[in-house]
Design a protein around this motif. Sequence first.
Motif, PDB file in Angstrom:
ATOM      1  N   HIS A   1      20.514   0.057 -59.226  1.00 18.46           N
ATOM      2  CA  HIS A   1      20.024  -1.312 -59.276  1.00 18.46           C
ATOM      3  C   HIS A   1      19.360  -1.655 -57.945  1.00 18.46           C
ATOM      4  O   HIS A   1      19.698  -1.078 -56.903  1.00 18.46           O
ATOM      5  CB  HIS A   1      21.163  -2.299 -59.555  1.00 18.46           C
ATOM      6  N   TYR A   2      18.429  -2.595 -58.006  1.00 17.37           N
ATOM      7  CA  TYR A   2      17.734  -3.055 -56.805  1.00 17.37           C
ATOM      8  C   TYR A   2      17.946  -4.555 -56.651  1.00 17.37           C
ATOM      9  O   TYR A   2      18.052  -5.294 -57.637  1.00 17.37           O
ATOM     10  CB  TYR A   2      16.230  -2.761 -56.891  1.00 17.37           C
TER      11      TYR A   2
ATOM     12  N   LEU B   1       9.369   1.974 -55.212  1.00 18.04           N
ATOM     13  CA  LEU B   1      10.668   1.310 -55.097  1.00 18.04           C
ATOM     14  C   LEU B   1      11.601   2.070 -54.156  1.00 18.04           C
ATOM     15  O   LEU B   1      12.304   1.461 -53.340  1.00 18.04           O
ATOM     16  CB  LEU B   1      11.307   1.170 -56.479  1.00 18.04           C
ATOM     17  N   GLN B   2      11.620   3.402 -54.267  1.00 17.08           N
ATOM     18  CA  GLN B   2      12.454   4.191 -53.367  1.00 17.08           C
ATOM     19  C   GLN B   2      11.997   4.051 -51.918  1.00 17.08           C
ATOM     20  O   GLN B   2      12.813   4.003 -50.994  1.00 17.08           O
ATOM     21  CB  GLN B   2      12.434   5.662 -53.787  1.00 17.08           C
ATOM     22  N   GLU B   3      10.689   3.961 -51.710  1.00 18.83           N
ATOM     23  CA  GLU B   3      10.171   3.793 -50.351  1.00 18.83           C
ATOM     24  C   GLU B   3      10.551   2.427 -49.780  1.00 18.83           C
ATOM     25  O   GLU B   3      10.931   2.312 -48.610  1.00 18.83           O
ATOM     26  CB  GLU B   3       8.648   3.942 -50.368  1.00 18.83           C
TER      27      GLU B   3
ATOM     28  N   LEU C   1      14.399  -3.753 -49.908  1.00 17.09           N
ATOM     29  CA  LEU C   1      15.201  -3.762 -51.125  1.00 17.09           C
ATOM     30  C   LEU C   1      16.545  -3.116 -50.826  1.00 17.09           C
ATOM     31  O   LEU C   1      16.643  -2.223 -49.979  1.00 17.09           O
ATOM     32  CB  LEU C   1      14.508  -2.996 -52.261  1.00 17.09           C
ATOM     33  N   ARG C   2      17.559  -3.571 -51.533  1.00 21.58           N
ATOM     34  CA  ARG C   2      18.878  -2.926 -51.442  1.00 21.58           C
ATOM     35  C   ARG C   2      19.106  -2.105 -52.699  1.00 21.58           C
ATOM     36  O   ARG C   2      19.038  -2.628 -53.815  1.00 21.58           O
ATOM     37  CB  ARG C   2      19.978  -3.978 -51.286  1.00 21.58           C
TER      38      ARG C   2
ATOM     39  N   LEU D   1       6.861  -3.376 -62.128  1.00 18.63           N
ATOM     40  CA  LEU D   1       5.928  -2.937 -61.091  1.00 18.63           C
ATOM     41  C   LEU D   1       4.799  -2.098 -61.684  1.00 18.63           C
ATOM     42  O   LEU D   1       3.641  -2.186 -61.239  1.00 18.63           O
ATOM     43  CB  LEU D   1       6.687  -2.142 -60.020  1.00 18.63           C
ATOM     44  N   ASP D   2       5.110  -1.294 -62.663  1.00 22.62           N
ATOM     45  CA  ASP D   2       4.083  -0.468 -63.295  1.00 22.62           C
ATOM     46  C   ASP D   2       3.015  -1.334 -63.967  1.00 22.62           C
ATOM     47  O   ASP D   2       1.817  -1.003 -63.916  1.00 22.62           O
ATOM     48  CB  ASP D   2       4.741   0.460 -64.319  1.00 22.62           C
ATOM     49  N   ASP D   3       3.417  -2.449 -64.562  1.00 22.62           N
ATOM     50  CA  ASP D   3       2.433  -3.364 -65.163  1.00 22.62           C
ATOM     51  C   ASP D   3       1.504  -3.948 -64.098  1.00 22.62           C
ATOM     52  O   ASP D   3       0.289  -4.051 -64.312  1.00 22.62           O
ATOM     53  CB  ASP D   3       3.156  -4.487 -65.907  1.00 22.62           C
TER      54      ASP D   3
END
Length: 475
Positions: free
Chosen positions: A100-101, A77-79, A88-89, A52-54
């Motif tokens: 893990h996601y 990701l946390q949001e 996302l789980r 995601l950062d890329d």
Amino acid sequence: MEHDEIELLRDGHPSWRLLRAGNAALVLSFLGRYFVEQTHGAVSATELAAALDDQLYALNLAVPDRPRYPRAAADYLQEWAATDAGWLRRFYPHGSDEVHYEATSDLEKAYAWVTGLRARSFVGTASRLETVFHLLRQIAQGAERDPDARLADLHRRREELDTEIERAEAGEVVLLDSTALRERYQQFAGTAKELLSDFREVEENFRALDRGAREQIASWQGGKGELLTELVGSRADITSSDQGRSFQAFYDLLLSETRQDELSELLTRVQSLGEVDPDRRLRTIHHDWSDAAERTQRTVRQISEQLRRFLDDQLWLENRRVLDLVRSVEAAALVRRESPPPFGLVVDVPGVEISLPFERPLYDARPVAEVDSVLDLQAEAQVDLSVLLGQTFVDQARLADHIRSIVPPASTVLLEDIVDFYPVEQGAAEIVGYLALSDDDLEVVMDETQESVIEYADSTGRRRARLPRVTVRRR
């Protein structure tokens, strides 16, 4: 759909909430590409945050002074994994201490709807119409009960095959044109990707069952037997449902080595055709199906593991309770020793019964009985062997099959009801055979406080057996 139902979905469904989000383009483009298009399963937070950062760097590079997405990748990701989002789980897999996601089925539904909005240069319809006809034929033939009609249909199909074989032997091979090949490949690609999406939804359903089981175990205050009955019943309902039977049939088909080899060969041949524009991800789509099916089976195993842990915890608590009772009895005994009761002990008999040794009878030697087992040669021909050869053999496997055919799992029935459905054929020996069943999934219980009467017929006429009430339970 009704107005209220649509309004409820708009306010609470995660897919609809994603489409209304301000950063929906980022969520759908990144998560849709990473999890749906590239078919990734559960991935660690470090790896997903790096990917995601890329993408954030590439998007913000267009306007360096005013970045479109200024927050860190981990925050996004946390949001997206929060309860009010649900795209996302976020979880800790077994044997790992790193978060893990994994994508949810709601994200995949939203991504499928958005991708369906794109204009398509080629929309195939003929192959789908043929698929409709093929499915309708399968339904009609599968529901046909008339043997003559079924036989006529089989003869018709055999004639068509014979005609096609004759044409092939004569060198007349009918090939699909490039349009038909592209159309069928497009339909295959869509079905293959939808199947992966369906697996995520099936996994979500099983995970919801697992969550419900954990909540029940955490808040349960009654006996463990009642809880296990409810949990095992829910598990059996899921397994016997249309979705459970369909998933198990697909999983068995996928595990077939012959079908796997055939599927690999077909994928290789189709991907190598020059008339179609092959999608390289579909070359190994059957491996993605296997991974998705294994994740679903893993969720089911987690439910069984949770039940086992619950039993272990309950056993530890019961042992602890017994130990506490023993210690309380010992403490009460110590207190009573220090301050004995003022009136002494109360006994029912005002004396002690005395038994003298010589009041017992002496040993009485019995005479030795002589048995002559050798038959007289003249009387040997007169021996009646009908009693020896007329012994009754009761097949207990047949009796157990009778019980399993009418008693569903985790159910109880009286022996009288079983005998009413399957009448006694071998007299009292068959009734005793029911009482002596010792199969692992069957339990025979006799209640001495109640009485039951079983009527049956033998060679001498109608008879009536009077015995304690017998209950047969299938585990």
